[in-house]
Design a protein around this motif. Structure first.
Motif: not given
Length: 369
Positions: A74-79, A308-312, A315-317, A351-356
């Motif tokens: 999920l982290r890879f798909e987010a970034n 749908k994407t619990p790690v994101f 930008a993806e959000f 770089r966008a922040a990554t959330y969970v």
């Protein structure tokens, strides 16, 4: 001493002891019906249960030796641009392919039926661009393969059927797939084992065999959505899983395998049901909480994006929720302040922040709900 290639017996196997299996058949079917009842109550199972599908892909691939976790994927798909080691990237690619192959097969089933051609299509997607891409994706093998501790066939633990025997074995497998049987779960257990013993591909046979479980359940009408996750049980009981398969080829012990697999279905129907119910309860709770804390007209879109994407990434959000950027930034800030989401990696520069969304990850990864 070289083990001779396995010669599959015609299906159904002649030695099934139906009477012995009756109690387990009954309890497995009851557990599956209860699980399907929970599935039917979920308003959008494709959305809400998508993390469970990714976790299934993680665990099924782990049986074959990958090490990547749900969070890694999920982290890879987010970034995707974040640096990842070559080994981890190869693991992640296999897991994403698994999920995409299963989704493609589900789409294909809406227009057609499950057969060897569809299984080959599924295999092609599974191996695309991954470590197995040079192992003839989508093609029935034309060479003798084997399973063993080293590269010498004389040390093999199991030698699948000779290439010349594959067309007949697969035709028999497909004919049995489309036959009526006294109990569909017993039929499923036979189909899954026989497929893995036929070992029709150069690579990926175990993963395809595990994908067949929800697809056959769905095609046979046992579940209303093709979402059943068997790999947690098989990964946890890997030595017995392989032992039972080898006992079929070595001793013709179909009954030992059928008993094992019916128990796996019963256990996983319960575990899957608890996870699905916990996700539905969390969704209902978020439908009450998020509008309260955000006071935003975009609360429902934000909730769906979280599930749908619990790690994101931020930008993806914005993309997933289709919320104007400024409003989305406010929603994220409020979700963070109220502890609904947490920061995995702060943004910086471009770089966008990554959330969970930690509670959904905890449900998805928890085997003991």
């Amino acid at each position: 001493m070289t083990i001779r290639p396995y010669v599959p017996e015609p299906l159904p196997p002649s030695g099934i002891d139906w009477e012995t299996h009756i109690p387990r058949i009954a309890s497995a079917n009851r557990a599956l019906a209860r699980y399907d009842g929970i599935l039917q109550a979920i308003p959008n199972p494709g959305l809400l249960l998508s993390p469970l599908l990714t976790q299934e892909a993680v665990l099924s691939s782990r049986i074959e030796g990958t090490q990547a976790s749900l969070e890694d994927v999920l982290r890879f798909e987010a970034n995707p641009k974040e640096p990842v080691g070559d080994a981890s990237l190869a693991d992640i690619r296999e897991i994403i392919n698994y999920r995409e192959a299963l989704n493609a097969a589900v789409d294909a089933l809406k227009a057609g039926r499950l057969d060897t051609g569809l299984v080959c299509d599924l295999h092609r997607v599974l191996l695309a661009g991954s470590r197995g891409m040079d192992r003839e994706p989508g093609c029935i093998r034309t060479i003798q393969n084997f399973i063993g501790r080293d590269a010498h066939i004389e040390h093999a633990i199991f030698v699948p059927p000779a290439p010349a025997d594959l067309p007949g074995a697969l035709a028999d497998w497909e004919a049995y797939l489309h036959r009526e049987e006294k109990d569909v779960l017993v039929q499923l257990s036979v189909l899954k084992a026989q497929f893995e013993l036929i070992h029709p591909f150069c690579d990926g046979n175990g993963r395809v065999g595990r994908m067949l479980v929800p697809l056959i359940m769905y095609e046979k009408g046992l579940i209303g959505s093709p979402m059943f996750y068997i790999s947690a049980y098989l990964e946890r009981n890997r030595p017995v899983y392989y032992e039972r398969l080898l006992a079929i080829s070595g001793d013709g012990d179909w009954n030992g395998w059928i008993g094992f697999f019916l128990h796996a279905i019963e256990e996983q129907a319960g575990a899957n049901g608890r996870k699905a119910k916990a996700i539905l309860d969390l969704y209902d709770e978020m439908k009450r909480t998020v509008p309260e804390v955000t006071r935003s007209q975009y609360a429902t879109a934000a909730i769906d994006a979280l599930f749908k994407t619990p790690v994101f990434s931020s930008a993806e959000f914005y993309d997933q929720a289709a919320i104007p950027r400024r409003a989305a930034e406010r929603v994220l800030q409020q979700l963070r302040e109220h502890g609904i989401i947490a920061v995995l990696a702060e943004g910086g520069g471009r770089r966008a922040a990554t959330y969970v969304f930690p509670r959904l990850i905890a449900i998805t990864e928890g085997d003991r709900l």
